[in-house]
Design a protein around this motif. Structure first.
Motif, short mmCIF file in Angstrom:
data_model
loop_
_atom_site.label_atom_id
_atom_site.label_comp_id
_atom_site.label_asym_id
_atom_site.label_seq_id
_atom_site.Cartn_x
_atom_site.Cartn_y
_atom_site.Cartn_z
N THR A 176 35.30 33.48 38.78
CA THR A 176 35.40 31.99 38.83
C THR A 176 34.11 31.34 39.09
O THR A 176 33.44 31.71 40.04
CB THR A 176 36.41 31.49 39.92
OG1 THR A 176 37.69 32.05 39.63
CG2 THR A 176 36.40 30.00 39.88
N ALA B 159 38.58 46.21 36.89
CA ALA B 159 38.60 45.16 36.30
C ALA B 159 37.94 43.95 37.02
O ALA B 159 38.08 44.13 38.34
CB ALA B 159 39.98 44.71 36.19
N TRP B 160 37.21 43.21 36.63
CA TRP B 160 36.40 42.19 37.46
C TRP B 160 36.79 40.54 36.85
O TRP B 160 36.62 40.45 35.52
CB TRP B 160 35.10 42.30 37.42
CG TRP B 160 34.75 43.42 38.21
CD1 TRP B 160 34.93 44.97 37.50
CD2 TRP B 160 34.06 43.87 39.37
NE1 TRP B 160 34.33 45.87 38.63
CE2 TRP B 160 34.15 45.18 39.82
CE3 TRP B 160 33.66 42.76 40.39
CZ2 TRP B 160 33.15 45.67 40.68
CZ3 TRP B 160 32.99 43.26 41.40
CH2 TRP B 160 32.82 44.74 41.78
N ARG B 161 37.35 39.85 37.69
CA ARG B 161 37.39 38.41 37.07
C ARG B 161 36.65 37.30 38.07
O ARG B 161 36.48 37.68 39.37
CB ARG B 161 38.99 37.88 37.33
CG ARG B 161 39.94 38.56 36.08
CD ARG B 161 41.35 38.24 36.51
NE ARG B 161 41.83 38.26 37.69
CZ ARG B 161 42.38 39.22 37.87
NH1 ARG B 161 42.45 40.47 37.30
NH2 ARG B 161 42.99 39.27 39.27
N GLU C 155 34.42 42.67 27.64
CA GLU C 155 34.71 41.49 28.61
C GLU C 155 35.59 40.55 27.73
O GLU C 155 35.73 40.69 26.56
CB GLU C 155 33.10 40.54 28.50
CG GLU C 155 32.55 40.09 27.52
CD GLU C 155 31.33 39.27 27.56
OE1 GLU C 155 30.95 38.79 26.54
OE2 GLU C 155 30.66 39.30 28.70
N SER C 156 35.98 39.45 28.39
CA SER C 156 36.90 38.56 27.70
C SER C 156 36.21 37.55 26.77
O SER C 156 34.91 37.60 27.01
CB SER C 156 37.69 37.86 28.65
OG SER C 156 36.69 37.19 29.51
N LEU D 264 34.45 35.66 31.42
CA LEU D 264 34.54 35.68 32.79
C LEU D 264 35.41 36.92 33.35
O LEU D 264 35.85 36.84 34.55
CB LEU D 264 35.22 34.26 32.97
CG LEU D 264 34.46 33.16 32.94
CD1 LEU D 264 35.06 31.74 33.10
CD2 LEU D 264 32.96 33.39 33.91
N SER D 265 35.76 37.89 32.61
CA SER D 265 36.51 38.97 32.84
C SER D 265 35.94 40.20 32.23
O SER D 265 35.48 40.32 31.18
CB SER D 265 38.01 38.87 32.50
OG SER D 265 38.60 37.70 32.98
N PHE E 136 35.13 36.32 42.91
CA PHE E 136 35.54 37.28 42.12
C PHE E 136 36.60 38.06 42.59
O PHE E 136 36.56 38.09 43.69
CB PHE E 136 34.18 37.89 41.88
CG PHE E 136 33.61 38.92 43.05
CD1 PHE E 136 33.96 40.15 43.25
CD2 PHE E 136 32.69 38.47 44.00
CE1 PHE E 136 33.44 40.93 44.10
CE2 PHE E 136 32.18 39.04 45.01
CZ PHE E 136 32.53 40.38 45.22
N GLU E 137 37.25 38.61 41.75
CA GLU E 137 38.41 39.57 42.09
C GLU E 137 38.29 40.99 41.43
O GLU E 137 37.79 40.80 40.03
CB GLU E 137 39.80 39.03 41.49
CG GLU E 137 40.05 37.51 42.34
CD GLU E 137 41.21 36.60 41.61
OE1 GLU E 137 41.83 37.30 40.62
OE2 GLU E 137 41.43 35.60 42.02
N THR E 138 38.27 41.93 42.23
CA THR E 138 38.27 43.30 41.53
C THR E 138 39.54 44.03 41.76
O THR E 138 39.94 43.82 42.67
CB THR E 138 37.01 43.80 41.88
OG1 THR E 138 36.73 45.20 40.96
CG2 THR E 138 36.78 44.33 43.17
#
Length: 110
Positions: A93, A89-91, A67-68, A72-73, A104-106
């Motif tokens: 907000t 990868a998952w981000r 994770e970041s 959040l990532s 979320f963005e994957t």
């Protein structure tokens, strides 16, 4: 049922991952804002349709690898009955006023 290698540090992200891995639709929806959005490999997707197909109907599992710093990532070994296992990868907000995920963005991890 699989468990994550790493437990996400951000509470909203942790709730999301826990709900996915438990296949708990109610907990999953509770982790998101009512108007949450998402994308997969850079394309906007219908959140309800995508999550039903890619997570719930296909036994999706998130094994968090890293994770970041802000939590959040994530880099995840994601698996489901349709695609098998792949690094993703998952981000996320998070709406700070509700503490829930608003987007979320994957996509495949590079």
């Amino acid at each position: 049922m699989s468990t994550s290698v790493l437990r996400p540090s951000h509470p909203a992200v942790r709730a999301f991952v826990t709900a996915v891995n438990a296949h708990n639709r109610d907990a999953f929806r509770a982790a998101l804002t009512p108007d949450a959005t998402m994308s997969d490999d850079g394309s906007e997707r219908d959140l309800n349709e995508w999550t039903e197909r890619e997570i719930f109907a296909s036994n999706g599992q998130m094994d968090v690898q890293s994770e970041s710093a802000d939590g959040l990532s994530l880099t995840v070994l994601y698996s489901n009955d349709t695609w098998g296992a792949m690094p993703t990868a998952w981000r996320f907000t998070v709406d700070e006023s509700t503490g829930r995920i608003s987007r979320f963005e994957t996509g495949q991890a590079s």
